[in-house]
Design a protein around this motif. Structure first.
Motif, PDB file in Angstrom:
ATOM      1  N   ALA A  14       0.833  -1.210   0.000  1.00 10.53           N
ATOM      2  CA  ALA A  14       0.000   0.000   0.000  1.00 10.53           C
ATOM      3  C   ALA A  14       0.861   1.251   0.000  1.00 10.53           C
ATOM      4  O   ALA A  14       1.916   1.305   0.636  1.00 10.53           O
ATOM      5  N   ASP A  15       0.389   2.258  -0.691  1.00 12.59           N
ATOM      6  CA  ASP A  15       1.087   3.539  -0.724  1.00 12.59           C
ATOM      7  C   ASP A  15       0.456   4.441   0.336  1.00 12.59           C
ATOM      8  O   ASP A  15      -0.617   5.014   0.138  1.00 12.59           O
ATOM      9  N   LEU A  16       1.128   4.548   1.473  1.00 12.97           N
ATOM     10  CA  LEU A  16       0.601   5.310   2.605  1.00 12.97           C
ATOM     11  C   LEU A  16       1.419   6.568   2.853  1.00 12.97           C
ATOM     12  O   LEU A  16       1.396   7.118   3.954  1.00 12.97           O
ATOM     13  N   ARG A  17       2.089   7.040   1.844  1.00 15.41           N
ATOM     14  CA  ARG A  17       2.925   8.234   2.008  1.00 15.41           C
ATOM     15  C   ARG A  17       2.053   9.424   2.405  1.00 15.41           C
ATOM     16  O   ARG A  17       0.998   9.675   1.797  1.00 15.41           O
ATOM     17  N   ASN A  18       2.548  10.160   3.466  1.00 21.52           N
ATOM     18  CA  ASN A  18       1.898  11.383   3.951  1.00 21.52           C
ATOM     19  C   ASN A  18       0.478  11.156   4.476  1.00 21.52           C
ATOM     20  O   ASN A  18      -0.276  12.114   4.657  1.00 21.52           O
ATOM     21  N   ALA A  19       0.119   9.902   4.747  1.00 20.63           N
ATOM     22  CA  ALA A  19      -1.238   9.608   5.240  1.00 20.63           C
ATOM     23  C   ALA A  19      -1.331   9.895   6.733  1.00 20.63           C
ATOM     24  O   ALA A  19      -0.366   9.732   7.489  1.00 20.63           O
ATOM     25  N   ASN A  20      -2.515  10.322   7.165  1.00 23.45           N
ATOM     26  CA  ASN A  20      -2.780  10.510   8.590  1.00 23.45           C
ATOM     27  C   ASN A  20      -3.317   9.178   9.132  1.00 23.45           C
ATOM     28  O   ASN A  20      -4.485   8.859   8.990  1.00 23.45           O
ATOM     29  N   LEU A  21      -2.426   8.420   9.795  1.00 27.17           N
ATOM     30  CA  LEU A  21      -2.788   7.106  10.334  1.00 27.17           C
ATOM     31  C   LEU A  21      -3.034   7.165  11.845  1.00 27.17           C
ATOM     32  O   LEU A  21      -3.007   6.144  12.530  1.00 27.17           O
ATOM     33  N   SER A  22      -3.301   8.379  12.353  1.00 26.85           N
ATOM     34  CA  SER A  22      -3.546   8.544  13.785  1.00 26.85           C
ATOM     35  C   SER A  22      -4.727   7.673  14.221  1.00 26.85           C
ATOM     36  O   SER A  22      -5.753   7.616  13.532  1.00 26.85           O
ATOM     37  N   TYR A  23      -4.553   6.991  15.376  1.00 25.10           N
ATOM     38  CA  TYR A  23      -5.602   6.155  15.966  1.00 25.10           C
ATOM     39  C   TYR A  23      -6.057   5.016  15.040  1.00 25.10           C
ATOM     40  O   TYR A  23      -7.150   4.481  15.180  1.00 25.10           O
ATOM     41  N   CYS A  40       1.767   9.996   9.529  1.00 16.88           N
ATOM     42  CA  CYS A  40       1.662  10.284  10.960  1.00 16.88           C
ATOM     43  C   CYS A  40       0.999   9.089  11.647  1.00 16.88           C
ATOM     44  O   CYS A  40      -0.100   8.683  11.247  1.00 16.88           O
ATOM     45  N   ILE A  41       1.665   8.546  12.661  1.00 16.42           N
ATOM     46  CA  ILE A  41       1.165   7.324  13.316  1.00 16.42           C
ATOM     47  C   ILE A  41       0.841   7.568  14.797  1.00 16.42           C
ATOM     48  O   ILE A  41       0.992   6.685  15.632  1.00 16.42           O
ATOM     49  N   GLU A  42       0.350   8.760  15.111  1.00 12.30           N
ATOM     50  CA  GLU A  42       0.024   9.066  16.507  1.00 12.30           C
ATOM     51  C   GLU A  42      -1.030   8.091  17.042  1.00 12.30           C
ATOM     52  O   GLU A  42      -2.103   7.926  16.475  1.00 12.30           O
ATOM     53  N   SER A  43      -0.672   7.418  18.149  1.00 15.62           N
ATOM     54  CA  SER A  43      -1.609   6.551  18.889  1.00 15.62           C
ATOM     55  C   SER A  43      -2.238   5.469  18.009  1.00 15.62           C
ATOM     56  O   SER A  43      -3.361   5.025  18.280  1.00 15.62           O
ATOM     57  N   ASP A  58      11.204   6.594   4.806  1.00 21.33           N
ATOM     58  CA  ASP A  58      12.362   7.476   4.942  1.00 21.33           C
ATOM     59  C   ASP A  58      12.271   8.287   6.240  1.00 21.33           C
ATOM     60  O   ASP A  58      13.289   8.553   6.880  1.00 21.33           O
ATOM     61  N   TYR A  59      11.062   8.707   6.595  1.00 21.59           N
ATOM     62  CA  TYR A  59      10.844   9.430   7.853  1.00 21.59           C
ATOM     63  C   TYR A  59       9.377   9.288   8.224  1.00 21.59           C
ATOM     64  O   TYR A  59       8.534   8.937   7.400  1.00 21.59           O
ATOM     65  N   ILE A  60       9.070   9.581   9.484  1.00 21.13           N
ATOM     66  CA  ILE A  60       7.722   9.379   9.999  1.00 21.13           C
ATOM     67  C   ILE A  60       7.419  10.488  10.995  1.00 21.13           C
ATOM     68  O   ILE A  60       8.319  11.150  11.517  1.00 21.13           O
ATOM     69  N   TYR A  61       6.114  10.701  11.281  1.00 23.05           N
ATOM     70  CA  TYR A  61       5.693  11.675  12.287  1.00 23.05           C
ATOM     71  C   TYR A  61       4.932  10.931  13.403  1.00 23.05           C
ATOM     72  O   TYR A  61       4.087  10.079  13.128  1.00 23.05           O
ATOM     73  N   TYR A  62       5.234  11.328  14.630  1.00 18.14           N
ATOM     74  CA  TYR A  62       4.605  10.662  15.775  1.00 18.14           C
ATOM     75  C   TYR A  62       3.430  11.445  16.360  1.00 18.14           C
ATOM     76  O   TYR A  62       2.763  10.954  17.263  1.00 18.14           O
ATOM     77  N   GLN A  63       3.170  12.665  15.876  1.00 22.59           N
ATOM     78  CA  GLN A  63       2.107  13.462  16.499  1.00 22.59           C
ATOM     79  C   GLN A  63       1.470  14.358  15.445  1.00 22.59           C
ATOM     80  O   GLN A  63       2.109  14.800  14.487  1.00 22.59           O
ATOM     81  N   PHE A  64       0.160  14.619  15.646  1.00 28.04           N
ATOM     82  CA  PHE A  64      -0.548  15.572  14.790  1.00 28.04           C
ATOM     83  C   PHE A  64      -0.821  16.831  15.605  1.00 28.04           C
ATOM     84  O   PHE A  64      -1.446  16.771  16.670  1.00 28.04           O
TER      85      PHE A  64
END
Length: 342
Positions: A14-23, A40-43, A58-64
């Protein structure tokens, strides 16, 4: 895709680039070869059953950041850096492992004996989770014991962790109460033991006092004969005094015994007399040797050893106190045979 339920979903490639995957609910989801760069994979909710093998990131975000309406807490922090191949997956595994812990807090001290007893019982209840102690930390007056729990292939991690935590608390409270009761029993036993020895000491003192007030029964004729050596013209006053003292000491020693010895001798005499009465009813014409042989056969070695031990340091004459008149002689003969079997 914030909060979407992807449990058991096949999201491989799956192409999940720049997706908001929070919760995101991703228990048992398959992300094999998926691309997470910039997501973003917050919670998000994953566990060891979530497949993150071969993902690209390449990089990820932990918070929105809702105030700025953008992703925050980038990793790697340096915007010019990116993850090495497979680094993201390894980091997630470390975080996931950290999530699979249970913190047990103790604010009023800890009973370590109850703790380890409860811990071992907990491991027996949940052998499939390989529960272990990850670390112990003290914060102010609170002690924190962190348990490491293996929860592979479990759909609802929170439920099983909650069950384990609740189970431990119940076990700990039960064991604390059990051990407290045992401590109290041990202390009471120690107090009883102290009282026994205190009373025992008083009994000995009273016996000594009693003996001191009793008249000393001596064979005057024999002593006088020994003293004068049949020569009434050369009396040995010193020898007379010594013999009187020795006789008194011997008599006192013959009758001073502990309450435990007394109880043992009473038990022994009771059993011997019961056996004799039983034998006499079935064998009214039996002689003394036959009676002694019967009692010896029917008496346990343990009772014989107790009787011998109880008579240590005492004269055999004390046995007479514990037998009925009709059984004194045979009782003494039986016990004497135990002491001197030859």
């Amino acid at each position: 895709m914030k909060g979407v339920d992807f449990k058991y979903a096949d999201l491989s490639y799956a192409d999940l680039r720049n997706a908001n995957l929070s919760y995101l609910e991703a228990i048992s989801a398959d992300f094999n070869y998926a691309n997470f760069t910039g997501a973003c994979i917050e919670s998000w909710n994953i566990d060891s059953s979530t497949n993150l093998n071969n993902v690209k990131c390449d990089y990820i975000y932990y918070q929105f950041n809702y105030e700025l309406d953008k992703f925050d807490q980038r990793r790697p922090i340096d915007i010019n850096s990116i993850f090495a191949p497979n680094e993201f997956t390894e980091r997630i595994k470390i975080i996931e492992k950290a999530l699979e812990t249970i913190d047990l807090t103790f604010t009023d001290g800890i009973d370590w004996k109850a703790f380890f007893k409860s811990f071992n019982e907990l491991r027996q209840q949940y052998p499939e989770h390989n529960i272990d102690i990850q670390g112990i930390e003290r914060k102010s007056n609170t002690l924190i014991v962190r348990l490491d729990v293996n929860i592979e292939s479990v759909i609802n991690t929170g439920v099983i962790k909650g069950a384990i935590e609740t189970g431990f608390k119940e076990l700990y409270e039960t064991n604390v109460k059990f051990l407290e009761a045992k401590y109290r029993r041990d202390l009471q036993a120690k107090d009883d033991e102290i009282n026994f020895y205190r009373q025992h000491s008083m009994d000995i003192l009273e016996i000594i006092k009693l003996q001191a007030t009793r008249p000393i029964n001596v064979n005057v004729e024999k002593i006088m004969s020994d003293i004068y050596n049949n020569n009434l013209h050369q009396p040995n006053i010193s020898n007379f005094a010594n013999k009187m003292e020795d006789n008194a000491r011997q008599q006192a020693n013959q009758n001073i015994y502990t309450s435990e010895q007394k109880q043992t001798l009473a038990d022994v005499s009771t059993e011997i007399q019961q056996l004799l009465k039983q034998f006499e009813q079935n064998n009214p014409t039996a002689n003394e040797s036959e009676k002694i042989a019967y009692v010896n056969d029917e008496t346990t070695p343990s009772l014989k050893r107790r009787a011998i031990g109880a008579l240590q340091g005492l004269s055999e004459t004390v046995i007479e106190e514990f037998f009925d008149n009709s059984y004194i002689n045979i009782g003494k003969a039986i016990i004497k045979g135990w002491i001197k079997p030859d």
